[in-house]
Design a protein around this motif. Structure first.
Motif, PDB file in Angstrom:
ATOM      1  N   ILE A 210       1.075  -0.965  -0.358  1.00  0.00           N
ATOM      2  CA  ILE A 210      -0.481   0.035  -0.611  1.00  0.00           C
ATOM      3  C   ILE A 210       1.125   1.177   0.156  1.00  0.00           C
ATOM      4  O   ILE A 210       0.419   2.147  -0.487  1.00  0.00           O
ATOM      5  CB  ILE A 210      -0.957   0.556   1.245  1.00  0.00           C
ATOM      6  N   THR A 211       2.000   1.040   0.751  1.00  0.00           N
ATOM      7  CA  THR A 211       2.938   2.688   0.626  1.00  0.00           C
ATOM      8  C   THR A 211       3.180   2.676  -0.548  1.00  0.00           C
ATOM      9  O   THR A 211       3.549   3.947  -1.293  1.00  0.00           O
ATOM     10  CB  THR A 211       3.812   2.152   1.768  1.00  0.00           C
ATOM     11  N   LYS A 212       4.179   1.463  -1.336  1.00  0.00           N
ATOM     12  CA  LYS A 212       4.507   1.735  -3.401  1.00  0.00           C
ATOM     13  C   LYS A 212       3.105   2.084  -3.496  1.00  0.00           C
ATOM     14  O   LYS A 212       3.586   3.664  -4.915  1.00  0.00           O
ATOM     15  CB  LYS A 212       4.936   0.812  -3.642  1.00  0.00           C
ATOM     16  N   LEU A 213       1.913   1.954  -3.415  1.00  0.00           N
ATOM     17  CA  LEU A 213       1.071   2.065  -4.710  1.00  0.00           C
ATOM     18  C   LEU A 213       0.218   3.806  -3.982  1.00  0.00           C
ATOM     19  O   LEU A 213       0.318   4.689  -4.981  1.00  0.00           O
ATOM     20  CB  LEU A 213      -0.667   1.367  -4.360  1.00  0.00           C
ATOM     21  N   THR A 214       0.094   4.308  -3.030  1.00  0.00           N
ATOM     22  CA  THR A 214      -0.206   5.685  -2.750  1.00  0.00           C
ATOM     23  C   THR A 214       1.720   6.191  -3.427  1.00  0.00           C
ATOM     24  O   THR A 214       0.975   7.722  -3.455  1.00  0.00           O
ATOM     25  CB  THR A 214      -0.206   5.885  -1.008  1.00  0.00           C
ATOM     26  N   LEU A 215       2.566   6.127  -2.646  1.00  0.00           N
ATOM     27  CA  LEU A 215       3.844   6.848  -3.270  1.00  0.00           C
ATOM     28  C   LEU A 215       3.422   7.074  -4.747  1.00  0.00           C
ATOM     29  O   LEU A 215       3.833   8.520  -5.012  1.00  0.00           O
ATOM     30  CB  LEU A 215       4.699   6.445  -2.768  1.00  0.00           C
ATOM     31  N   ASP A 216       3.277   5.897  -5.961  1.00  0.00           N
ATOM     32  CA  ASP A 216       2.944   6.159  -6.950  1.00  0.00           C
ATOM     33  C   ASP A 216       2.277   6.536  -7.738  1.00  0.00           C
ATOM     34  O   ASP A 216       1.926   8.178  -8.465  1.00  0.00           O
ATOM     35  CB  ASP A 216       2.600   4.348  -7.458  1.00  0.00           C
ATOM     36  N   PHE A 217       0.769   6.776  -7.096  1.00  0.00           N
ATOM     37  CA  PHE A 217      -0.265   7.943  -7.043  1.00  0.00           C
ATOM     38  C   PHE A 217      -0.056   9.310  -6.593  1.00  0.00           C
ATOM     39  O   PHE A 217       0.173  10.315  -7.534  1.00  0.00           O
ATOM     40  CB  PHE A 217      -1.346   7.240  -6.458  1.00  0.00           C
ATOM     41  N   ALA A 218       1.122   9.464  -5.559  1.00  0.00           N
ATOM     42  CA  ALA A 218       0.988  10.965  -4.623  1.00  0.00           C
ATOM     43  C   ALA A 218       2.095  11.603  -6.126  1.00  0.00           C
ATOM     44  O   ALA A 218       1.367  12.408  -6.720  1.00  0.00           O
ATOM     45  CB  ALA A 218       1.636  10.588  -3.464  1.00  0.00           C
ATOM     46  N   ASN A 219       2.750  10.729  -6.399  1.00  0.00           N
ATOM     47  CA  ASN A 219       3.950  11.269  -7.155  1.00  0.00           C
ATOM     48  C   ASN A 219       2.935  11.541  -8.721  1.00  0.00           C
ATOM     49  O   ASN A 219       3.580  12.363 -10.205  1.00  0.00           O
ATOM     50  CB  ASN A 219       4.443  10.492  -7.861  1.00  0.00           C
ATOM     51  N   MET A 220       1.769  10.715  -9.299  1.00  0.00           N
ATOM     52  CA  MET A 220       1.259  10.730 -10.850  1.00  0.00           C
ATOM     53  C   MET A 220       0.510  12.384 -10.480  1.00  0.00           C
ATOM     54  O   MET A 220       0.173  12.829 -11.514  1.00  0.00           O
ATOM     55  CB  MET A 220       0.451   9.941 -10.995  1.00  0.00           C
ATOM     56  N   ILE A 221      -0.133  12.034  -9.018  1.00  0.00           N
ATOM     57  CA  ILE A 221      -0.716  13.064  -8.945  1.00  0.00           C
ATOM     58  C   ILE A 221      -0.141  15.095  -9.102  1.00  0.00           C
ATOM     59  O   ILE A 221      -0.891  15.640 -10.206  1.00  0.00           O
ATOM     60  CB  ILE A 221      -2.002  12.666  -7.328  1.00  0.00           C
ATOM     61  N   ALA A 222       1.117  14.452  -8.218  1.00  0.00           N
ATOM     62  CA  ALA A 222       1.403  15.655  -8.296  1.00  0.00           C
ATOM     63  C   ALA A 222       2.480  16.453  -9.654  1.00  0.00           C
ATOM     64  O   ALA A 222       2.171  17.642  -9.955  1.00  0.00           O
ATOM     65  CB  ALA A 222       2.610  15.777  -7.660  1.00  0.00           C
ATOM     66  N   SER A 223       2.800  15.710 -10.366  1.00  0.00           N
ATOM     67  CA  SER A 223       3.001  15.564 -11.454  1.00  0.00           C
ATOM     68  C   SER A 223       2.233  15.890 -13.246  1.00  0.00           C
ATOM     69  O   SER A 223       2.975  15.882 -14.161  1.00  0.00           O
ATOM     70  CB  SER A 223       4.442  14.678 -11.533  1.00  0.00           C
ATOM     71  N   ARG A 224       0.762  15.296 -12.025  1.00  0.00           N
ATOM     72  CA  ARG A 224      -0.347  15.634 -13.325  1.00  0.00           C
ATOM     73  C   ARG A 224       0.310  14.498 -14.470  1.00  0.00           C
ATOM     74  O   ARG A 224      -0.032  14.974 -15.801  1.00  0.00           O
ATOM     75  CB  ARG A 224      -0.634  16.253 -13.822  1.00  0.00           C
ATOM     76  N   VAL A 225       1.264  13.371 -14.601  1.00  0.00           N
ATOM     77  CA  VAL A 225       1.554  12.317 -15.684  1.00  0.00           C
ATOM     78  C   VAL A 225       1.623  11.152 -15.047  1.00  0.00           C
ATOM     79  O   VAL A 225       1.833  10.746 -14.087  1.00  0.00           O
ATOM     80  CB  VAL A 225       3.164  12.690 -15.954  1.00  0.00           C
ATOM     81  N   TRP A 226      -0.042   9.954 -15.984  1.00  0.00           N
ATOM     82  CA  TRP A 226       0.134   8.667 -15.366  1.00  0.00           C
ATOM     83  C   TRP A 226       1.335   7.839 -15.772  1.00  0.00           C
ATOM     84  O   TRP A 226       2.047   7.860 -16.946  1.00  0.00           O
ATOM     85  CB  TRP A 226      -0.918   8.241 -15.354  1.00  0.00           C
TER      86      TRP A 226
END
Length: 122
Positions: A40-56
């Motif tokens: 869950i830590t890796k998943l939420t970090l990946d999503f946080a970075n994707m949202i912050a950079s606006r690139v999936w």
């Protein structure tokens, strides 16, 4: 995404949602990290970075360059059998053939080589 909205109310609401989403995902990351939930830590970090950079993650990193046509980015994203790190090994002609636009091969090759590359050994 990089959706452009018109109208002051829509733009301000979208900015609020974007900022809040990044903070919420970062908070979920912190919770998962404290509870030692590795997946869950890796998943939420990946999503946080994707949202912050606006690139999936599924999108090509070349999307951040304004000179790359959208059709080229989409064709590269469909080529999921080739990972991003291998694009540096391809010649400009190979890259042009890969996207089906031979004239863009040189440009794509130049842009691919602008990304930093890190090699680690233990």
């Amino acid at each position: 995404s990089k959706l452009n909205l018109e109208g002051f109310a829509l733009v301000s609401d979208m900015a609020f949602v974007q900022q809040s989403a990044a903070r919420i995902m970062r908070a979920l990351f912190e919770i998962a990290l404290k509870r030692k939930w590795s997946e869950i830590t890796k998943l939420t970090l990946d999503f946080a970075n994707m949202i912050a950079s606006r690139v999936w993650k599924s999108q090509s990193p070349l999307r951040q360059f304004p000179g790359v046509p959208d059709i080229v980015s989409r064709k590269l994203e469909r080529k999921s059998d080739i990972e991003w790190g291998r694009y540096t090994d391809l010649t400009p002609q190979d890259l042009g053939e890969l996207v089906g636009v031979p004239k863009m091969g040189r440009t794509i090759h130049r842009l691919v080589h602008q990304f930093p590359k890190l090699e680690l050994s233990a």
